[in-house]
Design a protein around this motif. Structure first.
Motif, PDB file in Angstrom:
ATOM      1  N   ALA A 147       0.624  -1.329  -0.124  1.00 19.46           N
ATOM      2  CA  ALA A 147      -0.046  -0.005   0.063  1.00 19.46           C
ATOM      3  C   ALA A 147       0.851   1.128  -0.014  1.00 19.46           C
ATOM      4  O   ALA A 147       0.491   2.343  -0.424  1.00 19.46           O
ATOM      5  N   GLY A 148       2.111   1.106   0.388  1.00 14.03           N
ATOM      6  CA  GLY A 148       3.084   2.325   0.249  1.00 14.03           C
ATOM      7  C   GLY A 148       3.170   2.793  -0.995  1.00 14.03           C
ATOM      8  O   GLY A 148       2.804   1.957  -2.199  1.00 14.03           O
ATOM      9  N   ALA A 149       3.999   3.869  -1.224  1.00 12.06           N
ATOM     10  CA  ALA A 149       4.193   4.358  -2.763  1.00 12.06           C
ATOM     11  C   ALA A 149       5.059   3.531  -3.449  1.00 12.06           C
ATOM     12  O   ALA A 149       4.717   3.414  -4.606  1.00 12.06           O
ATOM     13  N   THR A 150       6.174   2.842  -3.099  1.00  9.94           N
ATOM     14  CA  THR A 150       6.846   1.953  -3.622  1.00  9.94           C
ATOM     15  C   THR A 150       6.095   0.614  -3.921  1.00  9.94           C
ATOM     16  O   THR A 150       6.353   0.205  -5.141  1.00  9.94           O
ATOM     17  N   ALA A 172      -8.057  -2.280   4.563  1.00 11.86           N
ATOM     18  CA  ALA A 172      -8.633  -0.761   4.105  1.00 11.86           C
ATOM     19  C   ALA A 172      -7.945  -0.722   2.661  1.00 11.86           C
ATOM     20  O   ALA A 172      -8.824   0.063   1.863  1.00 11.86           O
ATOM     21  N   ALA A 173      -6.931  -0.991   2.199  1.00 13.22           N
ATOM     22  CA  ALA A 173      -6.363  -0.695   1.131  1.00 13.22           C
ATOM     23  C   ALA A 173      -6.518  -1.901   0.081  1.00 13.22           C
ATOM     24  O   ALA A 173      -6.106  -1.876  -1.162  1.00 13.22           O
ATOM     25  N   ALA A 174      -7.026  -2.757   0.321  1.00 11.97           N
ATOM     26  CA  ALA A 174      -7.198  -3.904  -0.356  1.00 11.97           C
ATOM     27  C   ALA A 174      -7.869  -3.799  -1.809  1.00 11.97           C
ATOM     28  O   ALA A 174      -7.249  -4.083  -2.983  1.00 11.97           O
ATOM     29  N   GLU A 175      -8.992  -2.985  -1.730  1.00 18.50           N
ATOM     30  CA  GLU A 175      -9.692  -2.757  -2.845  1.00 18.50           C
ATOM     31  C   GLU A 175      -8.775  -2.061  -3.851  1.00 18.50           C
ATOM     32  O   GLU A 175      -8.646  -2.113  -5.240  1.00 18.50           O
ATOM     33  N   ASP A 187      -3.981  -9.273   4.671  1.00 21.04           N
ATOM     34  CA  ASP A 187      -4.079  -8.321   5.606  1.00 21.04           C
ATOM     35  C   ASP A 187      -3.007  -8.667   6.635  1.00 21.04           C
ATOM     36  O   ASP A 187      -2.869  -9.619   7.334  1.00 21.04           O
ATOM     37  N   TYR A 188      -2.015  -7.599   6.672  1.00 19.75           N
ATOM     38  CA  TYR A 188      -0.749  -7.878   7.421  1.00 19.75           C
ATOM     39  C   TYR A 188      -1.023  -7.836   8.858  1.00 19.75           C
ATOM     40  O   TYR A 188      -0.284  -8.269   9.920  1.00 19.75           O
ATOM     41  N   HIS A 189      -2.255  -7.169   9.390  1.00 20.05           N
ATOM     42  CA  HIS A 189      -2.400  -7.182  10.905  1.00 20.05           C
ATOM     43  C   HIS A 189      -2.788  -8.696  11.258  1.00 20.05           C
ATOM     44  O   HIS A 189      -2.669  -8.893  12.567  1.00 20.05           O
ATOM     45  N   ASP A 190      -3.112  -9.763  10.420  1.00 20.24           N
ATOM     46  CA  ASP A 190      -3.368 -11.042  10.840  1.00 20.24           C
ATOM     47  C   ASP A 190      -1.912 -11.783  11.187  1.00 20.24           C
ATOM     48  O   ASP A 190      -1.019 -11.618  10.290  1.00 20.24           O
ATOM     49  N   PRO A 191      -1.772 -12.154  12.379  1.00 13.89           N
ATOM     50  CA  PRO A 191      -0.537 -12.760  12.619  1.00 13.89           C
ATOM     51  C   PRO A 191      -0.251 -14.099  11.843  1.00 13.89           C
ATOM     52  O   PRO A 191       0.980 -14.293  11.601  1.00 13.89           O
TER      53      PRO A 191
END
Length: 299
Positions: A147-150, A172-175, A187-191
């Protein structure tokens, strides 16, 4: 810079010197802000700043003067560039900057200054990483922090080559990332994100700090891992693993600028006046840019 971090504040600085042989003086219209500016400020990335000096190693503007031997640019030409080291000892967060002409790219007519200034470091980093990973159509690539610029630029560049991209990002960034060409967003929040991402990737591009060790087992035997966060693990199972650091490249920047001008390469930007540079710096280095590329513009 000394090892101690310097205060980022608005300063009155002397004008850059006249361009020497092979150099151009550029009136800055817009300048990019990135997490690497914290490295400049603390001295971890030595780009020749001579404090007190302006930060910033990327931007766009108009040529104000040309040095001896410069044939590719004339006064008034619009250019964009990533420059490191900075020959004038000061960066793009200023009204004028001195750069090497062979690191500048002509700015296409369809590319405004904000989008041009947002492109150099993130775009060159993504392009150089993908070129070194050397993947082909149908191969699978894992990108952490898509989701970052790079990451967003890498997704688009890879997808355009027919590479199958799985990216980690917030839900939130998936779409947005799927719209840029990612096939899967985890989702990186998922361990348990590594298990959700799957395995057997031909390569991994590490853009999120602390994810290289988790990503390595997901790469197939004989695959490749490229880290942009200086934490590439030792290779195993025949995997080639390395850290990559961006380098100025005018020819590559021309390619990226042309793609951005035609709309085949996009990047979400947030323009702010140059006077808000200290606050913009603080937001970016603490991860508060919200997936947008902050660009400082002359008021």
């Amino acid at each position: 810079m000394s090892e101690a971090e310097k205060e980022v504040a608005l300063l009155e600085l002397p004008e850059p010197s006249s361009p020497g042989p092979g150099q151009i003086l550029v009136t800055v219209e817009a300048a990019g802000v990135g997490p690497w500016d914290e490295l400049l400020n603390g001295g971890s990335w030595d780009v020749g700043l001579r404090p007190p000096a302006a930060l910033g190693v990327e931007g766009a503007g108009k040529v104000l003067a040309v040095g001896a031997g410069v044939t590719g640019f004339a006064v008034g030409d619009r250019v964009l560039a990533h420059e490191a080291p900075l020959p004038g000892g000061s960066g793009f967060w200023a009204e004028r900057v001195l750069i090497n002409a062979d690191h500048a790219a002509a700015c296409p007519p369809g590319l405004d200054a904000v989008r041009a200034a947002a492109l150099p470091v993130n775009g060159l980093t993504a392009l150089q990483a993908l070129q070194k990973l050397d993947l082909g159509r149908g191969q699978r690539l894992l990108i952490t922090n898509g989701a970052g610029a790079t990451g967003a630029l890498a997704i688009q560049l890879a997808a355009a080559q027919g590479i199958e991209v799985t990216a980690t990002a917030s839900a939130a960034a998936a779409e947005r990332l799927l719209g840029l060409g990612a096939k899967t967003v985890v989702d990186y929040h998922d361990p348990n994100w590594p298990a959700k991402a799957g395995a057997g990737f031909d390569a991994a591009l590490i853009i999120a700090s602390g994810t290289a060790d988790a990503a390595l087992p997901l790469v197939r035997d004989g695959g490749r891992l490229c880290s942009l966060t200086s934490d590439a693990p030792e290779g195993e199972r025949g995997i080639t693993s390395w850290d990559l650091y961006v380098e100025p490249d005018a020819a590559q920047l021309v390619q990226l600028a042309e793609q951005a001008a035609t709309g085949t390469l996009t990047l979400a930007t947030e323009p702010l006046p140059l006077s808000e540079g200290p606050a913009a710096f603080a937001r970016v280095v603490t991860g508060g840019a919200g997936g947008k590329k902050i660009v400082l513009i002359q008021a």
